[in-house]
Design a protein around this motif. Structure first.
Motif, PDB file in Angstrom:
ATOM      1  N   ALA A  30       0.823  -1.213   0.000  1.00 37.03           N
ATOM      2  CA  ALA A  30       0.000   0.000   0.000  1.00 37.03           C
ATOM      3  C   ALA A  30       0.856   1.262   0.000  1.00 37.03           C
ATOM      4  CB  ALA A  30      -0.940  -0.003   1.208  1.00 37.03           C
ATOM      5  N   LYS A  31       1.938   1.266   0.762  1.00 37.12           N
ATOM      6  CA  LYS A  31       2.781   2.467   0.830  1.00 37.12           C
ATOM      7  C   LYS A  31       3.449   2.741  -0.511  1.00 37.12           C
ATOM      8  CE  LYS A  31       5.038   1.055   4.571  1.00 37.12           C
ATOM      9  NZ  LYS A  31       5.979   1.093   5.720  1.00 37.12           N
ATOM     10  N   GLN A  32       3.954   1.691  -1.138  1.00 40.11           N
ATOM     11  CA  GLN A  32       4.627   1.866  -2.423  1.00 40.11           C
ATOM     12  C   GLN A  32       3.667   2.342  -3.502  1.00 40.11           C
ATOM     13  OE1 GLN A  32       4.964  -0.570  -0.326  1.00 40.11           O
ATOM     14  NE2 GLN A  32       7.074  -1.257  -0.162  1.00 40.11           N
ATOM     15  N   TRP A  33       2.469   1.763  -3.549  1.00 42.63           N
ATOM     16  CA  TRP A  33       1.494   2.165  -4.562  1.00 42.63           C
ATOM     17  C   TRP A  33       0.943   3.558  -4.282  1.00 42.63           C
ATOM     18  CZ3 TRP A  33       1.145   0.294  -9.158  1.00 42.63           C
ATOM     19  CH2 TRP A  33       1.477  -1.028  -9.419  1.00 42.63           C
ATOM     20  N   ARG A  34       0.861   3.931  -3.023  1.00 43.92           N
ATOM     21  CA  ARG A  34       0.407   5.289  -2.692  1.00 43.92           C
ATOM     22  C   ARG A  34       1.408   6.322  -3.211  1.00 43.92           C
ATOM     23  NH1 ARG A  34      -2.964   8.161   0.835  1.00 43.92           N
ATOM     24  NH2 ARG A  34      -2.914  10.275  -0.014  1.00 43.92           N
ATOM     25  N   LEU A  35       2.683   6.059  -2.999  1.00 43.84           N
ATOM     26  CA  LEU A  35       3.709   6.978  -3.504  1.00 43.84           C
ATOM     27  C   LEU A  35       3.731   6.982  -5.024  1.00 43.84           C
ATOM     28  CD1 LEU A  35       5.956   8.905  -2.618  1.00 43.84           C
ATOM     29  CD2 LEU A  35       7.532   6.969  -2.659  1.00 43.84           C
ATOM     30  N   PHE A  36       3.581   5.806  -5.629  1.00 43.46           N
ATOM     31  CA  PHE A  36       3.519   5.710  -7.090  1.00 43.46           C
ATOM     32  C   PHE A  36       2.366   6.536  -7.647  1.00 43.46           C
ATOM     33  CE2 PHE A  36       1.227   3.649 -10.588  1.00 43.46           C
ATOM     34  CZ  PHE A  36       2.166   3.689 -11.592  1.00 43.46           C
ATOM     35  N   ALA A  37       1.200   6.458  -6.994  1.00 39.20           N
ATOM     36  CA  ALA A  37       0.027   7.200  -7.466  1.00 39.20           C
ATOM     37  C   ALA A  37       0.281   8.701  -7.450  1.00 39.20           C
ATOM     38  CB  ALA A  37      -1.185   6.857  -6.599  1.00 39.20           C
ATOM     39  N   ASP A  38       0.936   9.177  -6.415  1.00 38.19           N
ATOM     40  CA  ASP A  38       1.172  10.622  -6.328  1.00 38.19           C
ATOM     41  C   ASP A  38       2.219  11.085  -7.327  1.00 38.19           C
ATOM     42  OD1 ASP A  38      -0.597  11.616  -4.159  1.00 38.19           O
ATOM     43  OD2 ASP A  38       0.465  10.143  -2.979  1.00 38.19           O
ATOM     44  N   ILE A  39       3.223  10.260  -7.579  1.00 39.51           N
ATOM     45  CA  ILE A  39       4.219  10.614  -8.610  1.00 39.51           C
ATOM     46  C   ILE A  39       3.549  10.650  -9.984  1.00 39.51           C
ATOM     47  CG2 ILE A  39       6.297   9.837  -9.797  1.00 39.51           C
ATOM     48  CD1 ILE A  39       7.263   8.691  -7.128  1.00 39.51           C
ATOM     49  N   LEU A  40       2.722   9.641 -10.270  1.00 35.22           N
ATOM     50  CA  LEU A  40       2.021   9.593 -11.554  1.00 35.22           C
ATOM     51  C   LEU A  40       1.060  10.770 -11.698  1.00 35.22           C
ATOM     52  CD1 LEU A  40       1.739   7.893 -14.126  1.00 35.22           C
ATOM     53  CD2 LEU A  40      -0.156   6.689 -13.015  1.00 35.22           C
ATOM     54  N   ASN A  41       0.461  11.190 -10.593  1.00 34.52           N
ATOM     55  CA  ASN A  41      -0.435  12.346 -10.622  1.00 34.52           C
ATOM     56  C   ASN A  41       0.317  13.613 -11.026  1.00 34.52           C
ATOM     57  OD1 ASN A  41      -3.091  13.646  -9.943  1.00 34.52           O
ATOM     58  ND2 ASN A  41      -1.829  14.664  -8.407  1.00 34.52           N
ATOM     59  N   ASP A  42       1.529  13.774 -10.507  1.00 33.43           N
ATOM     60  CA  ASP A  42       2.332  14.943 -10.880  1.00 33.43           C
ATOM     61  C   ASP A  42       2.731  14.898 -12.346  1.00 33.43           C
ATOM     62  OD1 ASP A  42       2.246  16.109  -8.357  1.00 33.43           O
ATOM     63  OD2 ASP A  42       3.978  14.979  -7.643  1.00 33.43           O
ATOM     64  N   VAL A  43       3.006  13.695 -12.860  1.00 36.49           N
ATOM     65  CA  VAL A  43       3.327  13.560 -14.287  1.00 36.49           C
ATOM     66  C   VAL A  43       2.122  13.943 -15.136  1.00 36.49           C
ATOM     67  CG1 VAL A  43       3.915  11.905 -16.102  1.00 36.49           C
ATOM     68  CG2 VAL A  43       5.083  11.797 -13.895  1.00 36.49           C
ATOM     69  N   ALA A  44       0.926  13.491 -14.732  1.00 38.58           N
ATOM     70  CA  ALA A  44      -0.294  13.814 -15.473  1.00 38.58           C
ATOM     71  C   ALA A  44      -0.566  15.313 -15.467  1.00 38.58           C
ATOM     72  CB  ALA A  44      -1.485  13.061 -14.872  1.00 38.58           C
ATOM     73  N   ILE A  45      -0.346  15.945 -14.325  1.00 35.76           N
ATOM     74  CA  ILE A  45      -0.552  17.396 -14.237  1.00 35.76           C
ATOM     75  C   ILE A  45       0.437  18.138 -15.123  1.00 35.76           C
ATOM     76  CG2 ILE A  45      -0.331  19.372 -12.668  1.00 35.76           C
ATOM     77  CD1 ILE A  45      -1.574  17.640 -10.488  1.00 35.76           C
ATOM     78  N   LEU A  46       1.689  17.690 -15.144  1.00 39.28           N
ATOM     79  CA  LEU A  46       2.689  18.323 -16.001  1.00 39.28           C
ATOM     80  C   LEU A  46       2.285  18.210 -17.469  1.00 39.28           C
ATOM     81  CD1 LEU A  46       5.437  19.670 -16.406  1.00 39.28           C
ATOM     82  CD2 LEU A  46       6.467  17.376 -16.417  1.00 39.28           C
ATOM     83  N   MET A  47       1.760  17.050 -17.858  1.00 38.72           N
ATOM     84  CA  MET A  47       1.323  16.872 -19.246  1.00 38.72           C
ATOM     85  C   MET A  47       0.201  17.844 -19.591  1.00 38.72           C
ATOM     86  SD  MET A  47       1.368  12.706 -19.573  1.00 38.72           S
ATOM     87  CE  MET A  47       0.868  12.755 -21.295  1.00 38.72           C
ATOM     88  N   GLU A  48      -0.723  18.066 -18.667  1.00 42.28           N
ATOM     89  CA  GLU A  48      -1.826  18.994 -18.930  1.00 42.28           C
ATOM     90  C   GLU A  48      -1.341  20.433 -19.018  1.00 42.28           C
ATOM     91  OE1 GLU A  48      -5.529  16.492 -16.919  1.00 42.28           O
ATOM     92  OE2 GLU A  48      -4.656  18.192 -15.852  1.00 42.28           O
ATOM     93  N   ILE A  49      -0.355  20.782 -18.186  1.00 38.19           N
ATOM     94  CA  ILE A  49       0.176  22.148 -18.233  1.00 38.19           C
ATOM     95  C   ILE A  49       0.918  22.395 -19.548  1.00 38.19           C
ATOM     96  CG2 ILE A  49       1.880  23.693 -17.177  1.00 38.19           C
ATOM     97  CD1 ILE A  49       1.093  22.574 -14.463  1.00 38.19           C
ATOM     98  N   LEU A  50       1.626  21.378 -20.030  1.00 39.50           N
ATOM     99  CA  LEU A  50       2.400  21.529 -21.263  1.00 39.50           C
ATOM    100  C   LEU A  50       1.558  21.345 -22.519  1.00 39.50           C
ATOM    101  CD1 LEU A  50       5.659  19.560 -20.328  1.00 39.50           C
ATOM    102  CD2 LEU A  50       5.329  22.047 -20.368  1.00 39.50           C
ATOM    103  N   ALA A  51       0.375  20.733 -22.400  1.00 39.83           N
ATOM    104  CA  ALA A  51      -0.431  20.393 -23.577  1.00 39.83           C
ATOM    105  C   ALA A  51      -0.748  21.584 -24.485  1.00 39.83           C
ATOM    106  CB  ALA A  51      -1.720  19.706 -23.132  1.00 39.83           C
ATOM    107  N   PRO A  52      -1.122  22.767 -23.944  1.00 40.19           N
ATOM    108  CA  PRO A  52      -1.432  23.890 -24.845  1.00 40.19           C
ATOM    109  C   PRO A  52      -0.262  24.313 -25.728  1.00 40.19           C
ATOM    110  CG  PRO A  52      -2.292  24.318 -22.648  1.00 40.19           C
ATOM    111  CD  PRO A  52      -1.427  23.111 -22.538  1.00 40.19           C
ATOM    112  N   ALA A  53       0.966  23.980 -25.320  1.00 35.41           N
ATOM    113  CA  ALA A  53       2.136  24.346 -26.132  1.00 35.41           C
ATOM    114  C   ALA A  53       2.272  23.454 -27.361  1.00 35.41           C
ATOM    115  CB  ALA A  53       3.405  24.266 -25.282  1.00 35.41           C
TER     116      ALA A  53
END
Length: 456
Positions: free
Chosen positions: A145-168
């Motif tokens: 659970a701890k490893q997957w929780r950290l994985f989820a938050d890292i993946l969330n930051d990657v997804a947010i970065l993709m959305e911020i960069l998408a308009p470019a």
């Protein structure tokens, strides 16, 4: 306590009949007053209600009976979880603004139909991702659970970065936000499932619903604070990409650090494979069993961590042998409730579990597999327990390069039979829960006994 009202009422002085407590935060006394009146007197002024705004805050946002009703690691985890939720709320706002800009909000040349199609594709891709991830990894989320929780938050930051960069990248905007939606739905499954697993760990009075509800209240309050801060930031970042990227970087660093501290604060008392491996290694080297408070901080938090010997726990029999002779030999050389099939050349160990195998049997089988891993990859000269026996079997293992580990399995079983009772006693004494485990066995079970006899 015995109380005689008739005799005590004749005493005109005030007498304390009993005391009462509300958890550890409120105490009061009951006194007998002249005339037979029962009076409730708080030990501290104002104990009859909320003494301060802080008491009211605790009643609204913390589980009833806190801190006794939750695990000792609850407060540390919730503090860091609150910090990461606030940081995620800010970066989420930046991503939302970027996506809205990308779909054409404020652009007179954009059409509602194009924006709607983009949004539908984004949500549809995410739904498929949710189903796929739950199917492929759902059974593993409890174990780590701890490893997957950290994985989820890292993946969330990657997804947010993709959305911020998408308009470019307008030509690839729809594709980028669809991939981002796919990632975010994986985050939703992994984050929600591991949050439930951690809530189950934190609830100590069958109060999982209360702990979960109060966690939701805390998150709502934090998100509200994040929205208020976002209202101040949006006008500043609307046309300033440099500031947008800077704020994203700052809050992402805070988000990742807070998440790391949050999962590192969790102290699980149930054994998963990583914790069992750590405890066994220390037991062989020092002769003592590490407690949960010592082993948990040493547990790897990255999903890339893999044991050097590939283990299949609860494997179906047909995948490990098709030979009656090999099956019969395994029955003769293994424990009554599990069978070990060790393939040194392939670097694999398969464990076949009996239908009557309990949690302790699963722990013993997994310990047996780690003992084989120790012989292959560990420096057993540092062991204080069974050092000579382990060195002998390790030498035998080196000489039998083409065998499937049958004789080695038999030797390690005898070693394990000598040390496991002490190891199991040490686990219980150190505070580990052995009635259940998070070792993640598959559901395959074999019944190789008929009327108490082994069959093949």
């Amino acid at each position: 306590m015995q109380f005689n009202p008739a005799s005590d009422m004749t005493d005109l002085g005030e007498r304390v009949l009993c005391t009462e407590s509300y958890g550890s935060r409120r105490t009061q006394r009951y006194q007998l007053l002249p005339g037979g009146t029962l009076s409730c007197v708080p030990d501290r002024p104002g104990d009859g209600g909320y003494r301060s705004l802080w008491d009211f805050f605790m009643a609204v946002f913390l589980p009833q009976g806190y801190p006794e009703s939750v695990s000792p690691d609850y407060l540390a985890y919730q503090i860091w979880d609150t910090v990461q939720a606030f940081a995620s709320s800010i970066t989420g706002t930046l991503a939302t603004q970027a996506v809205l800009k990308g779909v054409g909000v404020g652009d007179e040349t954009s059409t509602v139909t194009a924006a709607t199609v983009t949004w539908i594709l984004k949500d549809g891709t995410g739904m498929l991702g949710r189903i796929f991830f739950a199917w492929s990894k759902g059974s593993k989320l409890d174990c780590d659970a701890k490893q997957w929780r950290l994985f989820a938050d890292i993946l969330n930051d990657v997804a947010i970065l993709m959305e911020i960069l998408a308009p470019a990248f307008p030509a690839c905007f729809t594709f980028i936000v669809c991939i981002s939606g796919f990632f975010k739905c994986i985050v939703g499954v992994a984050g929600g499932a591991t949050r439930a697993a951690l809530t189950m760990h934190q609830a100590r009075r069958d109060n999982m619903a209360d702990v979960s509800a109060k966690d939701g209240s805390q998150e709502t309050l934090v998100n509200l604070a994040g929205l208020l801060v976002s209202l101040l930031l949006i006008p500043l970042v609307a046309d300033n990409l440099c500031l947008t990227y800077s704020l994203y970087g700052l809050f992402t660093i805070l988000h990742l650090y807070a998440n790391y501290r949050a999962v590192r604060a969790v102290c699980m008392e149930t054994l998963n494979r990583a914790r069992l491996c750590l405890v066994l290694r220390h037991f062989l080297q020092q002769g003592k069993v590490l407690g949960p408070d010592v082993a948990n901080p040493q547990e790897p938090l990255l999903l890339g961590f893999r044991h050097q010997l590939k283990m299949s726990l609860g494997a179906p029999l047909h995948t490990v042998t098709s030979s009656v002779a090999e099956f019969q030999r395994a029955l003769e050389e293994n424990s009554t409730n599990y069978l070990i099939f060790f393939n040194q050349a392939a670097g694999t160990v398969s464990v076949v579990l009996h239908q009557q195998a309990c949690s302790v049997d699963v722990i013993k089988a997994c310990t047996h597999a780690f003992l084989l891993e120790a012989l292959m990859y560990w420096d057993v000269t540092s062991c204080v327990l069974e050092k000579e026996s382990l060195l002998t079997v390790q030498q035998q293992l080196c000489e039998e390069s083409k065998n499937k580990g049958c004789s080695v399995v038999s030797e390690t079983r005898r070693i394990l039979d000598r040390i496991f009772p002490r190891f199991l006693t040490g686990l219980t004494a150190a505070g580990w829960v052995t009635e259940r485990n998070l070792l993640g066995p598959e559901e395959w079970r074999v019944d190789w006994t008929i009327s108490g006899k082994k069959t093949f």
